[in-house]
Design a protein around this motif. Sequence first.
Motif, PDB file in Angstrom:
ATOM      1  N   ASP A 429       0.838  -1.210   0.000  1.00  0.00           N
ATOM      2  CA  ASP A 429       0.000   0.000   0.000  1.00  0.00           C
ATOM      3  C   ASP A 429       0.870   1.256   0.000  1.00  0.00           C
ATOM      4  O   ASP A 429       0.566   2.244  -0.671  1.00  0.00           O
ATOM      5  CB  ASP A 429      -0.910   0.032   1.237  1.00  0.00           C
ATOM      6  N   LYS A 477       3.066   9.167   4.318  1.00  0.00           N
ATOM      7  CA  LYS A 477       2.091   8.111   4.000  1.00  0.00           C
ATOM      8  C   LYS A 477       2.045   7.059   5.111  1.00  0.00           C
ATOM      9  O   LYS A 477       0.980   6.583   5.485  1.00  0.00           O
ATOM     10  CB  LYS A 477       2.437   7.434   2.669  1.00  0.00           C
ATOM     11  N   GLU A 480       0.117   8.421   7.925  1.00  0.00           N
ATOM     12  CA  GLU A 480      -1.304   8.446   7.562  1.00  0.00           C
ATOM     13  C   GLU A 480      -1.934   7.067   7.734  1.00  0.00           C
ATOM     14  O   GLU A 480      -2.995   6.921   8.341  1.00  0.00           O
ATOM     15  CB  GLU A 480      -1.456   8.844   6.091  1.00  0.00           C
ATOM     16  N   PHE A 481      -1.258   6.046   7.224  1.00  0.00           N
ATOM     17  CA  PHE A 481      -1.789   4.684   7.323  1.00  0.00           C
ATOM     18  C   PHE A 481      -1.894   4.235   8.774  1.00  0.00           C
ATOM     19  O   PHE A 481      -2.868   3.597   9.165  1.00  0.00           O
ATOM     20  CB  PHE A 481      -0.905   3.694   6.548  1.00  0.00           C
ATOM     21  N   ALA A 483      -2.208   6.116  11.381  1.00  0.00           N
ATOM     22  CA  ALA A 483      -3.281   6.872  12.038  1.00  0.00           C
ATOM     23  C   ALA A 483      -4.648   6.281  11.678  1.00  0.00           C
ATOM     24  O   ALA A 483      -5.517   6.132  12.540  1.00  0.00           O
ATOM     25  CB  ALA A 483      -3.214   8.339  11.636  1.00  0.00           C
ATOM     26  N   GLN A 484      -4.806   5.911  10.391  1.00  0.00           N
ATOM     27  CA  GLN A 484      -6.075   5.294   9.957  1.00  0.00           C
ATOM     28  C   GLN A 484      -6.347   4.006  10.721  1.00  0.00           C
ATOM     29  O   GLN A 484      -7.474   3.691  11.059  1.00  0.00           O
ATOM     30  CB  GLN A 484      -6.026   4.952   8.471  1.00  0.00           C
ATOM     31  N   GLU A 485      -5.256   3.253  10.972  1.00  0.00           N
ATOM     32  CA  GLU A 485      -5.430   1.982  11.675  1.00  0.00           C
ATOM     33  C   GLU A 485      -5.843   2.177  13.121  1.00  0.00           C
ATOM     34  O   GLU A 485      -6.521   1.345  13.694  1.00  0.00           O
ATOM     35  CB  GLU A 485      -4.127   1.174  11.622  1.00  0.00           C
ATOM     36  N   ARG A 486      -5.393   3.311  13.691  1.00  0.00           N
ATOM     37  CA  ARG A 486      -5.672   3.544  15.110  1.00  0.00           C
ATOM     38  C   ARG A 486      -7.141   3.907  15.338  1.00  0.00           C
ATOM     39  O   ARG A 486      -7.685   3.621  16.383  1.00  0.00           O
ATOM     40  CB  ARG A 486      -4.744   4.613  15.682  1.00  0.00           C
ATOM     41  N   VAL A 487      -7.770   4.559  14.317  1.00  0.00           N
ATOM     42  CA  VAL A 487      -9.171   4.974  14.557  1.00  0.00           C
ATOM     43  C   VAL A 487     -10.169   3.821  14.363  1.00  0.00           C
ATOM     44  O   VAL A 487      -9.841   2.792  13.826  1.00  0.00           O
ATOM     45  CB  VAL A 487      -9.594   6.175  13.655  1.00  0.00           C
TER      46      VAL A 487
END
Length: 487
Positions: A429, A477, A480-481, A483-487
Amino acid sequence: MNVDNLRDALNGLEKVSRKLEPSTTEMEDWNSQVMKMGVEMVDHIDHIPAYYGIHHKNKESDYLDWQNGNSGIATALEIFKRTIGESGINAASGGHFGYIPGGGVYPSALADYLVDVFNPYAAFYYANEGCVTLENAMIKWMAGLVGYPDTFAGNLSSGGSVANLIAMTTARDSQGLVPNNIEKSVIYFTSQTHHSIHKALRICGLSHAIWRHIEVDAAFRMSADHLRETIEQDISAGLKPSIVIASIGTTDTGAVDPIDTIADICEDHDCWLHIDAAYGGFFILVDELKVKFKGVHRSDSITMDPHKTLFLPYGTGAVLVRNGKTIKDSHYYRAAYLYDAFHEEVQPSPADLSPELTKHFRGLRFWLPLQILGLEPFKVALKEKWLLCQYFYCKIQELGFEVGPQPELSVCIYRYETGDDRANSFNEDLMNAVKEDGRIFVSPTTINGVFWLRAAIVSFRTHIQHIDQLLDILNTKKEEFLAQERV
Ligand SMILES: *Cc1c(COP(=O)(O)O)cnc(C)c1O
């Protein structure tokens, strides 16, 4: 048809066939439009993408429109720029870090222009002694770098794959591999050997020989101990060790095999030692890296690609063979109609050392940049690529990435370790995100099932700003990835 009618017909045909020769004004107009496009591209190189993506928009019919009438140069150039100039990987970009990037130093383009206009016949000495002497001079310069004795001969090929094919064919004949002994003959290389060697072996009829994979160490270099053991076992089993293929600069990681030790083993057991230095060869110009080339002069043949680490445009490879007689024995042909070719021969001709007869005079694009700019900027650029890679290797670790072995030349492998079984897809990714950004192009490799990203720093246009840009994109990036996983 009588002769007068024939003359009339010929005059009529000439009127049209002369359109193949544009007027001076037309040539000047075309030249200026083409040159403008080339110079503008180079001028904007740092502001245009390194990757345009694949959009499956081009159709063959786009290139067959001329069947409905000619268009003039402006339309032709527009088609070129839109469908080719701004497509896929921008291989001219300093942001190209994928595979093994090429180059395209500008004077080579001018050399190609002259070569195409003068169209000299470069296959045989008698047809143009200048072409053949120039190419032989460049080959001699490379043989000097490698340290071959003056028995060498070589050929400027279209690239490393054809250079490897010429070398494998020469090795086959020199080692006396023929149908009745082929199944007992053994060829040795590693899992990291470039696939063009497999292709070359197959094409030159060696697919029925025994191919052995020699183990690699933690830095992906051939294990000389394992090579020696394997060869000794094969001899005990009644087999004939024949060819060893080592690499200086593997494609995956830039690994350099221990050439000097491998040369000892080849000498002891009468094996042909070929070195694939398509990517790494010209790093011999960097004083600090010369030690890695210890023993290269003992190889029987070597491939070096000027279109990689000498930054030339695509279509320029080279093969050198230490005992020049062997490459000629495998490739010459005495056609009856080529009378002059063997009556005027003073120097080896390319046609006697390669599968090609008529060929592009690729020597001029090799010589002209060196003649105009001198060797120094090339040497320094290579040292810069090596140090840029060391810089990347340090910085990427600071960003929390895992790295492979310390880069020997200018390829570094790295990945972000997520600590679970999603690591491969996380890195895939990440790669796709870099490609989508478009400023930098990266490509991956998979080693023992592990997905790695590679930074192959080879373009003469790559400088520290591009490395910082890649580091910045990767870090952004990755965050960002995560952070996305944490939410
Ligand atoms: C690029 C490469 C080749 C193939 O060379 P081409 O010029 O692409 O045909 C062979 N071996 C190695 C190690 C390479 O990096």
